[in-house]
Design an enzyme around this catalytic site. Structure first.
Site, PDB file in Angstrom:
ATOM      1  N   SER A 114      65.668 -31.463 115.467  1.00 15.70           N
ATOM      2  CA  SER A 114      66.824 -30.627 115.154  1.00 15.70           C
ATOM      3  C   SER A 114      67.569 -31.158 113.930  1.00 15.70           C
ATOM      4  O   SER A 114      68.330 -30.427 113.310  1.00 15.70           O
ATOM      5  CB  SER A 114      67.772 -30.597 116.357  1.00 15.70           C
ATOM      6  OG  SER A 114      68.204 -31.912 116.645  1.00 15.70           O
ATOM      7  N   TYR A 133      70.727 -29.251 119.162  1.00 17.31           N
ATOM      8  CA  TYR A 133      69.990 -28.434 120.114  1.00 17.31           C
ATOM      9  C   TYR A 133      70.398 -28.768 121.558  1.00 17.31           C
ATOM     10  O   TYR A 133      70.207 -27.971 122.464  1.00 17.31           O
ATOM     11  CB  TYR A 133      68.491 -28.714 120.004  1.00 17.31           C
ATOM     12  CG  TYR A 133      67.759 -28.005 118.881  1.00 17.31           C
ATOM     13  CD1 TYR A 133      68.439 -27.423 117.808  1.00 17.31           C
ATOM     14  CD2 TYR A 133      66.374 -27.919 118.903  1.00 17.31           C
ATOM     15  CE1 TYR A 133      67.740 -26.791 116.788  1.00 17.31           C
ATOM     16  CE2 TYR A 133      65.670 -27.281 117.902  1.00 17.31           C
ATOM     17  CZ  TYR A 133      66.353 -26.719 116.840  1.00 17.31           C
ATOM     18  OH  TYR A 133      65.647 -26.098 115.851  1.00 17.31           O
ATOM     19  N   GLY A 134      70.923 -29.980 121.743  1.00 15.31           N
ATOM     20  CA  GLY A 134      71.111 -30.523 123.085  1.00 15.31           C
ATOM     21  C   GLY A 134      72.045 -29.737 123.987  1.00 15.31           C
ATOM     22  O   GLY A 134      71.987 -29.854 125.207  1.00 15.31           O
ATOM     23  N   THR A 146      64.811 -32.810 123.425  1.00 18.07           N
ATOM     24  CA  THR A 146      65.315 -31.529 123.909  1.00 18.07           C
ATOM     25  C   THR A 146      64.246 -30.449 123.713  1.00 18.07           C
ATOM     26  O   THR A 146      63.968 -29.657 124.619  1.00 18.07           O
ATOM     27  CB  THR A 146      66.611 -31.162 123.159  1.00 18.07           C
ATOM     28  OG1 THR A 146      67.481 -32.300 123.185  1.00 18.07           O
ATOM     29  CG2 THR A 146      67.297 -29.977 123.795  1.00 18.07           C
ATOM     30  N   GLU A 176      74.660 -37.020 113.361  1.00 20.51           N
ATOM     31  CA  GLU A 176      74.555 -35.937 112.369  1.00 20.51           C
ATOM     32  C   GLU A 176      75.647 -36.049 111.312  1.00 20.51           C
ATOM     33  O   GLU A 176      75.499 -35.565 110.199  1.00 20.51           O
ATOM     34  CB  GLU A 176      74.624 -34.563 113.057  1.00 20.51           C
ATOM     35  CG  GLU A 176      73.363 -34.194 113.829  1.00 20.51           C
ATOM     36  CD  GLU A 176      72.137 -33.997 112.939  1.00 20.51           C
ATOM     37  OE1 GLU A 176      72.195 -33.215 111.978  1.00 20.51           O
ATOM     38  OE2 GLU A 176      71.097 -34.645 113.207  1.00 20.51           O
ATOM     39  N   CYS A 181      66.677 -39.580 123.493  1.00 17.85           N
ATOM     40  CA  CYS A 181      67.046 -38.616 122.455  1.00 17.85           C
ATOM     41  C   CYS A 181      66.749 -39.338 121.150  1.00 17.85           C
ATOM     42  O   CYS A 181      67.173 -40.488 120.968  1.00 17.85           O
ATOM     43  CB  CYS A 181      68.524 -38.255 122.538  1.00 17.85           C
ATOM     44  SG  CYS A 181      69.110 -37.325 121.098  1.00 17.85           S
ATOM     45  N   THR A 182      66.001 -38.680 120.278  1.00 16.31           N
ATOM     46  CA  THR A 182      65.526 -39.402 119.092  1.00 16.31           C
ATOM     47  C   THR A 182      66.646 -39.751 118.115  1.00 16.31           C
ATOM     48  O   THR A 182      66.436 -40.540 117.200  1.00 16.31           O
ATOM     49  CB  THR A 182      64.418 -38.596 118.379  1.00 16.31           C
ATOM     50  OG1 THR A 182      64.922 -37.286 118.090  1.00 16.31           O
ATOM     51  CG2 THR A 182      63.186 -38.488 119.246  1.00 16.31           C
ATOM     52  N   HIS A 183      67.811 -39.166 118.304  1.00 15.93           N
ATOM     53  CA  HIS A 183      68.956 -39.551 117.459  1.00 15.93           C
ATOM     54  C   HIS A 183      69.522 -40.920 117.846  1.00 15.93           C
ATOM     55  O   HIS A 183      70.124 -41.603 117.022  1.00 15.93           O
ATOM     56  CB  HIS A 183      70.091 -38.531 117.600  1.00 15.93           C
ATOM     57  CG  HIS A 183      69.905 -37.269 116.811  1.00 15.93           C
ATOM     58  ND1 HIS A 183      68.864 -36.408 117.019  1.00 15.93           N
ATOM     59  CD2 HIS A 183      70.651 -36.719 115.817  1.00 15.93           C
ATOM     60  CE1 HIS A 183      68.976 -35.374 116.189  1.00 15.93           C
ATOM     61  NE2 HIS A 183      70.059 -35.548 115.454  1.00 15.93           N
TER      62      HIS A 183
HETATM   63  N1  DGL Z   1      67.102 -35.526 118.670  1.00 22.15           N
HETATM   64  C1  DGL Z   1      67.006 -34.559 119.690  1.00 22.15           C
HETATM   65  C2  DGL Z   1      66.535 -35.114 121.012  1.00 22.15           C
HETATM   66  O1  DGL Z   1      65.739 -36.029 120.983  1.00 22.15           O
HETATM   67  C3  DGL Z   1      68.034 -33.482 119.787  1.00 22.15           C
HETATM   68  C4  DGL Z   1      69.424 -33.798 119.511  1.00 22.15           C
HETATM   69  C5  DGL Z   1      70.218 -32.523 119.432  1.00 22.15           C
HETATM   70  O2  DGL Z   1      69.978 -31.747 118.493  1.00 22.15           O
HETATM   71  O3  DGL Z   1      71.059 -32.297 120.314  1.00 22.15           O
HETATM   72  O4  DGL Z   1      66.885 -34.647 122.067  1.00 22.15           O
END
Ligand code: DGL
Length: 274
Positions: A9, A40-41, A73, A157, A191-193
């Site tokens: 995302s 996206y979450g 997500t 972000e 979550c990859t962030h």
């Molecule tokens: N980086 C994403 C994940 O691993 C989504 C984060 C988002 O856009 O909320 O869930």
């Protein structure tokens, strides 16, 4: 000859891409961040499925033979339908892979007492994907506590990776997690962030607790996949090239992604909506 597409995302998937490039530098990569529609979450199942499907189709049009959903997500809410319903019609010889299964497979190497914390977006937590996959693979062996950390993605972000604001929200969720289960010895940053906040997370977690980031796990799993699937490997160009695309402002993406990747990058803004 095609590329490996890596989709997220926004910036989070860079934590996966960086490790994939370290392990498999020879391939060509297309990174796509849907920054214009992140996060996206907090979005519905339908929205995440629609956006992810559009991104996969875009990456296919751009020449990707294999797409990694470097987003939990999207992996939780869209991967299965894309694999089972869309792919056989759209491009039966191409592949879309996610990040949840490899992370769950790696879990057994980390936790000693079986008490595991899963930190993720609301969408991933609500999907129940982690507890389901863990139970499928290990039965009742693990005691799982899931917690959504909805403020962490906006911090990343917006490049708020340090300072009082970031520290406050990191402390807040980690306290909640350990209040729910004091025995947790392993945390999956699902979550990859979140690995972008890892230095602050480490400060708030007791030293004996393992913190699992997904980058190296997904990279090793991809390497293994390509070894087992020579028919895919031979369709992938090996030029060591990485192209970055975002759906929002390219200069901003170049700035933030450049800091994270550790070198200057060039990025193009594209539209992925049909
Ligand atoms: N980086 C994403 C994940 O691993 C989504 C984060 C988002 O856009 O909320 O869930």
């Amino acid at each position: 000859m095609g590329s490996i597409g890596v989709f997220d995302s926004g910036y989070g998937g860079l934590t996966i891409l960086k490790e994939i490039i370290r392990v498999l530098p020879q391939y060509n990569y297309l990174y796509l961040g849907d920054n214009a529609r992140a996060p996206y979450g907090t979005r519905s199942f339908e929205a995440v499925y629609q956006y992810t499907g559009e991104a996969v189709r875009k990456l296919f049009d751009m020449g990707a033979q294999l797409v990694i959903l470097a987003c939990n997500t999207a992996s939780a809410k869209a991967l299965r339908t894309i694999q089972q319903v869309d792919l056989p019609v759209l491009a039966p010889e191409r592949r879309v892979l996610g990040v949840i299964r490899p992370s769950v497979e790696a879990l057994a190497n980390y936790s000693h007492n079986g008490h595991v914390g899963i930190l993720a977006t609301r969408g991933t937590v609500a999907s129940g994907s982690y507890p389901l996959e863990i139970e499928k693979l290990y039965g009742q062996r693990f005691h799982i506590t899931q917690l959504a950390c909805p403020m962490w993605v906006p911090l990343v972000e917006n490049n708020e990776l340090e300072g009082e604001g970031a520290e406050y929200f990191i402390r807040k969720y980690l306290r909640e997690l350990f209040a729910a289960d004091r025995q947790i010895d392993t945390i999956i940053l699902a979550c990859t962030h979140y690995p972008l906040l890892r230095p602050l997370i480490e400060k708030q977690v007791p030293p004996h607790v393992n913190i699992i980031g997904q980058g190296h796990i997904v990279a090793d799993s991809l390497s293994d996949y390509l070894r087992r699937h020579p028919e895919m490997d031979c369709r992938l160009a090996k030029g060591g090239k990485v192209d970055y695309y975002t759906t929002d402002r390219a200069e901003l993406f170049e700035h933030i992604a450049g800091i994270f990747m550790g070198h200057a990058i060039k990025c193009k803004q594209i539209q992925i909506c049909s």
